[in-house]
Design an enzyme around this catalytic site. Structure first.
Site, mmCIF file in Angstrom:
data_model
loop_
_atom_site.group_PDB
_atom_site.id
_atom_site.type_symbol
_atom_site.label_atom_id
_atom_site.label_comp_id
_atom_site.label_asym_id
_atom_site.label_seq_id
_atom_site.Cartn_x
_atom_site.Cartn_y
_atom_site.Cartn_z
ATOM 1 C CE LYS A 286 -14.590 -87.109 79.401
ATOM 2 N NZ LYS A 286 -14.314 -85.869 78.697
ATOM 3 C CD GLU A 372 -15.929 -71.927 72.947
ATOM 4 O OE1 GLU A 372 -15.459 -71.298 73.925
ATOM 5 O OE2 GLU A 372 -16.257 -73.116 73.021
ATOM 6 N NE ARG A 400 -18.425 -68.582 77.565
ATOM 7 C CZ ARG A 400 -17.905 -69.593 78.255
ATOM 8 N NH1 ARG A 400 -16.742 -70.089 77.922
ATOM 9 N NH2 ARG A 400 -18.554 -70.064 79.286
HETATM 10 C C1 LIG Z 1 -17.873 -72.739 76.108
HETATM 11 C C2 LIG Z 1 -17.998 -74.214 75.828
HETATM 12 N N1 LIG Z 1 -17.360 -74.740 74.764
HETATM 13 C C3 LIG Z 1 -17.471 -76.056 74.502
HETATM 14 C C4 LIG Z 1 -18.216 -76.872 75.304
HETATM 15 C C5 LIG Z 1 -18.411 -78.337 74.943
HETATM 16 N N2 LIG Z 1 -17.819 -79.210 75.980
HETATM 17 C C6 LIG Z 1 -18.577 -79.807 76.908
HETATM 18 S S1 LIG Z 1 -17.676 -80.700 77.974
HETATM 19 C C7 LIG Z 1 -16.246 -80.324 77.162
HETATM 20 C C8 LIG Z 1 -14.951 -80.882 77.656
HETATM 21 C C9 LIG Z 1 -14.723 -80.534 79.078
HETATM 22 O O1 LIG Z 1 -13.542 -81.133 79.503
HETATM 23 P P1 LIG Z 1 -13.207 -81.129 81.038
HETATM 24 O O2 LIG Z 1 -13.470 -79.789 81.597
HETATM 25 O O3 LIG Z 1 -11.836 -81.667 81.205
HETATM 26 O O4 LIG Z 1 -14.282 -82.097 81.676
HETATM 27 P P2 LIG Z 1 -14.400 -83.690 81.504
HETATM 28 O O5 LIG Z 1 -15.501 -83.923 80.532
HETATM 29 O O6 LIG Z 1 -13.100 -84.212 81.038
HETATM 30 O O7 LIG Z 1 -14.759 -84.182 82.850
HETATM 31 C C10 LIG Z 1 -16.486 -79.494 76.083
HETATM 32 C C11 LIG Z 1 -15.463 -78.992 75.145
HETATM 33 C C12 LIG Z 1 -18.879 -76.267 76.401
HETATM 34 N N3 LIG Z 1 -19.667 -76.975 77.222
HETATM 35 N N4 LIG Z 1 -18.743 -74.957 76.643
#
Ligand SMILES: Cc1ncc(C[n+]2csc(CCOP(=O)(O)OP(=O)(O)O)c2C)c(N)n1
Length: 618
Positions: A286, A372, A400
């Protein structure tokens, strides 16, 4: 970051322009894509670190698939900037997240190359499976790919989809983009398991070494190698501790270097040949290519504008605290007062303001991953067992967990406190992220009490009161700076400005301040307007209900959809009365990205608009 410009990228106006580019040119493109992404995000804000991490993966996908026909579903969709630039949107990329400009997430209405709209995590495998089945029904030979991060893989829906995909047994390519991070470090058993899988690179190397040695001996060495390969699965199990994906019916390919375009294209080509579901495990970093984001990927997951040279962020607010900050302070105070207070977050520890609580009470914070629904039922269990859980979550993501709120919390009247940050308009993240529904869906739940703090003074008092009540309580507050209340801290349910009004103004949360100013303004114009201070928006307070028949006009202002919202609750209560009601809020939740202040103004949620609404109605 180099200062090489984007000469090659300027020749890419659509997917076809990538055809025939060699490895060297793709590497140059990767560099130029990063350059452009950093430049634009530094001006407009946005999801930086995740986008920098998938540049090579995006180029490899675009090289191996026909993105106009094949379907790529990006989980969350916050990492699609390179995809947008490569699919005819380079020239508009400077408008990213700005009003009328490109969305920060995939949008089918923006481009045919965006296969499915996303924003909330963990939907990609389900959607991709649906797209794949739809294609199969019409005998379309397209490939369907889901790109999901290791964070999103902690969500239950991903496993429901994996279960279903393996049951169907048809081709589907899932790319697991493993950067060991959700927004912050990924947590839990799945993260630990992926860590084990990463060591299979070591396993593959060991296997090659053994093969070279045994084959080199010749004779019995050769037969030993043949014997060993018959047991290769056992060797694999021994070394990597179980291939969960293979056991679940997926072919597992990887782990591979997600920044090596040749390695990525080779494995994608291999995956396209397979006749069943396949999971490609690719490892990325990242923030790759921009040192501040690489060093602190959580800080640059979603960033406000920043100085490219130093990474220094440009924050607004003029020194006012955010509502998130007020929550952070209030929960620490309450945590000190009672050891029964615990906090629950679904992978949003810093975003929801739980960082300080985590440091103060490390044994009383639960990060459950992007889960969630589980967070809410877990909190219900904890409350049934005697703890006082506070679930801190963004309003939009609480959607959710509706059934968990009803079935596990409210029907049992359990004292779970929900702190819903980002309630109302969120601004630049747009449609999928606005928290415009919470008043409507929470109000339907039995035993539910809803508080909406208005500013700096009442936030701590309301959180404290929420913890005192023996029922489910939700506090909803916006992504905004919290003002000081112009009249200090009023008592609950007070009539201000005019005590015998002909017009009554009632604003939800911080909109109380706009209503207060509107009432003063109206009074100056000779109109007897009172404003009701009502931090408890549901159930409606008796004193408010008693006042309604005695005024000519009631105007409500809420940062919520009008359907089922606060104004609607007054309309229900006033159905047999002659008092007029004007409701200000959002006609629908289909609100595109734009600054929060612009969207509030457009919905009539400013002092001037409230005054105008009163004049018009009178
Ligand atoms: C249901 C939900 N909960 C929380 C989020 C907030 N959120 C956006 S990106 C993220 C992390 C995602 O991590 P990953 O899938 O590993 O992707 P990366 O950003 O590391 O590429 C979160 C918690 C969301 N988008 N949707």
């Amino acid at each position: 970051m180099s200062k090489g410009g984007i000469a090659l990228l300027e020749r890419i106006n659509g997917p076809e322009d990538l055809l025939g580019l060699g490895a060297k040119e793709l590497d140059v493109l990767a560099q130029e894509l990063r350059e452009l992404i950093i430049t634009v995000v530094s001006k407009n804000g946005g999801h930086l670190a995740s986008n920098l991490g998938v540049v090579e993966l995006t180029l490899a996908l675009h090289s191996e698939f026909d993105v106009e026909q094949d379907r790529i579903v990006w989980d969350v969709g916050h990492q699609t900037y390179a995809h947008k630039i490569l699919t005819g949107r380079r020239e508009r990329f400077a408008s990213l997240r700005q009003e009328g400009g490109l969305s920060g997430f995939p949008k089918r209405e923006e481009s045919h190359c965006d296969a499915f709209n996303t924003g909330h995590a963990t939907t990609s495998i389900s959607a991709a499976l649906g797209l794949a089945e739809a294609a199969r029904h019409c005998a379309s030979p397209i490939h369907v790919v889901a790109v999901i991060g290791d964070g999103a893989l902690t969500g239950g829906m991903a496993w429901e989809a994996i279960n279903h995909a393996a049951h169907l047994g048809k081709p589907l390519i899932v790319i697991l983009n493993d950067n060991e991070m959700s927004i912050a470090s990924n947590v839990g058993a799945i993260a630990r398991y992926l860590n084990t899988l990463r060591t299979t690179r070591l396993y593959r190397q060991t296997k090659q070494d053994v093969q070279v040695v045994l084959k080199g001996i010749g004779g019995w060495g050769d037969s030993m190698w043949r014997w060993a390969t018959r047991f290769k699965d056992s060797v694999k199990y021994l070394l990597v501790g179980g291939m969960v994906f293979e056991e679940l019916g997926f072919t597992y390919l990887g782990p591979i270097d997600g920044h090596s375009i040749p390695e990525l294209t080779a494995v994608l080509r291999q995956a396209k040949q397979l006749t069943g579901p396949v999971l490609i495990h690719c490892l990325t970093e990242k923030g790759k290519g921009y040192l501040p984001a690489l060093k602190q990927p959580d800080q640059y997951h979603s960033a406000p504008p920043f100085m490219v040279e130093t990474g220094e962020k440009i924050e607004g607010g003029g020194g006012l605290p955010t509502f998130t900050h007020l929550f952070s302070e209030a929960i620490c105070t309450l945590g000190r007062q009672s050891s029964n207070v615990v906090a629950v977050t679904a992978a949003m520890r810093e975003g929801t303001g739980l960082g300080a609580f985590t440091r103060a009470f490390p044994g009383r914070i639960y990060d459950v991953g992007i889960a969630e629904a589980h967070a809410v039922t877990f909190a219900a269990g904890a409350a049934a067992g005697g703890l006082r859980p506070i679930v801190a979550v963004y309003s939009t993501f609480m959607q959710r967990a509706y059934d968990q709120l009803l079935h596990d919390v409210c029907l049992q009247n359990l004292p779970v406190v929900l702190c819903l940050d980002r309630a109302g308009i969120v601004g630049e993240d747009g449609e999928t992220h606005h928290g415009l529904y919470d008043l409507s869906f929470l109000r339907t739940l039995p035993h539910m009490t809803i508080f909406a703090p208005s500013g700096q003074e009442d936030f701590p008092r309301l959180l404290e009161e929420a913890l005192r009540l023996e029922c489910p309580v939700a506090l909803r507050y916006p992504r905004d700076y919290a003002r000081e209340l112009p009249m200090g801290l009023p008592v609950h349910g007070t009539l201000l400005v005019d005590e015998q009004p002909e017009v009554l103004l009632v604003g939800v949360g911080p909109l109380f301040v706009e209503c207060y100013q509107a009432a003063i303004n109206l009074k100056r114009q000779g109109i007897r307007a009172g404003v009701w201070y009502c931090p408890q928006v549901w159930p409606l307070e008796d004193a408010l209900l008693a006042l309604l028949p005695h005024v000519k006009l009631v105007v409500t202002a809420e940062d919520n959809v009008l359907v089922g919202g606060f104004g609607a609750s007054l309309a229900e209560a006033m159905s047999a009365q002659r008092t007029r009601l004007v409701r200000l809020g959002f006609d629908s939740g289909l609100i595109q990205h734009a600054p929060r202040s612009v969207l509030l103004r457009r919905a009539g949620l400013t002092t001037e608009n409230i005054v105008a609404a009163v004049m018009h109605a009178l």
